[in-house]
Motif scaffolding. Structure first.
Motif, mmCIF file in Angstrom:
data_model
loop_
_atom_site.group_PDB
_atom_site.id
_atom_site.type_symbol
_atom_site.label_atom_id
_atom_site.label_comp_id
_atom_site.label_asym_id
_atom_site.label_seq_id
_atom_site.Cartn_x
_atom_site.Cartn_y
_atom_site.Cartn_z
ATOM 1 N N UNK A 85 1.169 40.447 35.281
ATOM 2 C CA UNK A 85 0.204 41.475 34.875
ATOM 3 C C UNK A 85 -0.943 41.630 35.867
ATOM 4 N N UNK A 86 -0.974 40.766 36.891
ATOM 5 C CA UNK A 86 -2.038 40.815 37.892
ATOM 6 C C UNK A 86 -1.405 41.152 39.230
ATOM 7 N N UNK A 87 -1.586 42.389 39.673
ATOM 8 C CA UNK A 87 -1.035 42.822 40.953
ATOM 9 C C UNK A 87 -2.049 42.628 42.064
ATOM 10 N N UNK A 88 -1.552 42.403 43.284
ATOM 11 C CA UNK A 88 -2.458 42.235 44.408
ATOM 12 C C UNK A 88 -1.917 42.945 45.640
ATOM 13 N N UNK A 89 -2.817 43.643 46.333
ATOM 14 C CA UNK A 89 -2.492 44.321 47.585
ATOM 15 C C UNK A 89 -3.293 43.636 48.686
ATOM 16 N N UNK A 90 -2.583 43.181 49.719
ATOM 17 C CA UNK A 90 -3.187 42.354 50.764
ATOM 18 C C UNK A 90 -3.592 43.185 51.984
ATOM 19 N N UNK A 91 -4.332 42.548 52.882
ATOM 20 C CA UNK A 91 -4.737 43.216 54.121
ATOM 21 C C UNK A 91 -3.543 43.587 54.981
ATOM 22 N N UNK A 92 -2.579 42.672 55.066
ATOM 23 C CA UNK A 92 -1.507 42.812 56.055
ATOM 24 C C UNK A 92 -0.184 43.303 55.477
ATOM 25 N N UNK A 93 -0.220 43.962 54.347
ATOM 26 C CA UNK A 93 0.918 44.650 53.729
ATOM 27 C C UNK A 93 1.949 43.682 53.120
ATOM 28 N N UNK A 94 2.402 42.685 53.911
ATOM 29 C CA UNK A 94 3.342 41.663 53.413
ATOM 30 C C UNK A 94 4.651 42.257 52.885
ATOM 31 N N UNK A 95 5.115 43.338 53.494
ATOM 32 C CA UNK A 95 6.426 43.878 53.137
ATOM 33 C C UNK A 95 7.518 43.044 53.798
ATOM 34 N N UNK A 96 8.683 42.972 53.151
ATOM 35 C CA UNK A 96 9.810 42.262 53.745
ATOM 36 C C UNK A 96 10.462 43.153 54.800
ATOM 37 N N UNK A 97 10.426 42.758 56.075
ATOM 38 C CA UNK A 97 10.915 43.641 57.143
ATOM 39 C C UNK A 97 12.417 43.878 57.114
ATOM 40 N N UNK A 98 13.175 42.970 56.497
ATOM 41 C CA UNK A 98 14.632 43.098 56.475
ATOM 42 C C UNK A 98 15.127 43.946 55.303
ATOM 43 N N UNK A 99 14.191 44.456 54.497
ATOM 44 C CA UNK A 99 14.561 45.285 53.347
ATOM 45 C C UNK A 99 14.008 46.697 53.533
ATOM 46 N N UNK A 100 14.751 47.677 53.023
ATOM 47 C CA UNK A 100 14.255 49.047 53.026
ATOM 48 C C UNK A 100 13.030 49.162 52.126
#
Length: 248
Positions: A85-100
């Protein structure tokens, strides 16, 4: 309060970072946390997101203790129950590069909330449209601009349907043009009633969107006020000096 820190303390080694912080977030409220680098803003957010364990005080969500030093089994169970229930958006995006982009968004709802894939995909497509990236669902993060990556990160956080969304300087890694596209999305979320706490250096955004400004320095909350009052007549000498430096 939907989420609160009470008498929170935190240190890294011999370096105190939070010194007895009391802060709460009401449902539907937008709170912007500002202050100089090293004032404890990010650590406060990480404690509220249950990513850091405090050394003193506690984290409370909906009147339930979910964070404390050396938490009991009951507190750990409570934390597990509210973590999604607690979402967080970081400075550096933190997306998985190997996933669309699509895969980045649907992974957590499917694994953590048990959402069926077809529903997760439909929700992800709606969220991508919401953040202006409907045409990027099959693209990989490395093919996106920084602003686009951050908007995907916001969509990913929203896919969990959080009660609270925490932002840790979400525009600090972006140039001015890309900052604006992220801030537009954040302002729209605020106008829709999303409960948000935002650590930011974007003073214009804080003036327009925040219900309250919290100013931190040396691990303490020095001042707390509505934006109109804080920016026009800050009561603390430290906040006055901080704002004067921004104008220079």
């Amino acid at each position: 309060m939907i989420l609160a820190a009470e008498a929170l303390t935190k240190a890294y080694g011999t370096n105190p970072v939070l010194n007895g912080v009391d802060v709460g977030l009401r449902e539907g409220e937008v709170v912007c946390v500002i202050g100089p680098s090293g004032s404890g803003k990010t650590t406060l957010l990480r404690c509220l997101a249950l990513l850091e364990e405090p050394q003193g005080g506690r984290i409370v969500m909906r009147d339930q203790i979910v964070g404390a030093p050396q938490p009991s089994a009951k507190i750990r169970q409570s934390a597990w129950g509210v973590r999604a229930d607690i979402g967080m958006v970081f400075q550096q995006f933190n997306l998985w590069p190997h996933m669309s982009v699509l895969a980045n968004i649907i992974e957590a709802p499917m694994r953590a909330r048990g959402v069926p894939r077809d529903k997760a995909v439909a929700q992800a497509e709606a969220l991508l449209a919401k953040v202006g990236l409907a045409d990027k669902r099959d693209v990989y993060p490395t093919r996106l601009s920084g602003g686009q990556q951050q908007r995907v990160a916001i969509a990913r956080a929203l896919a969990m349907r959080p009660a609270v969304l925490l932002f840790d300087e979400p525009t600090s890694a972006l140039d001015p043009e890309l900052r604006r596209e992220v801030l537009v999305v954040m302002q729209a979320l605020a106008e829709e009633g999303m409960t948000m706490m935002v650590v930011t250096h974007e003073m214009g955004f804080a003036r327009r969107v925040a219900d309250r400004i919290i100013f931190m320095d040396r691990g303490r909350i020095v001042e707390e006020a509505p934006p109109a009052r804080f920016f026009a007549t800050p009561s603390s000498e430290r906040a006055q000096r901080f704002l004067a430096q921004l104008e220079d």
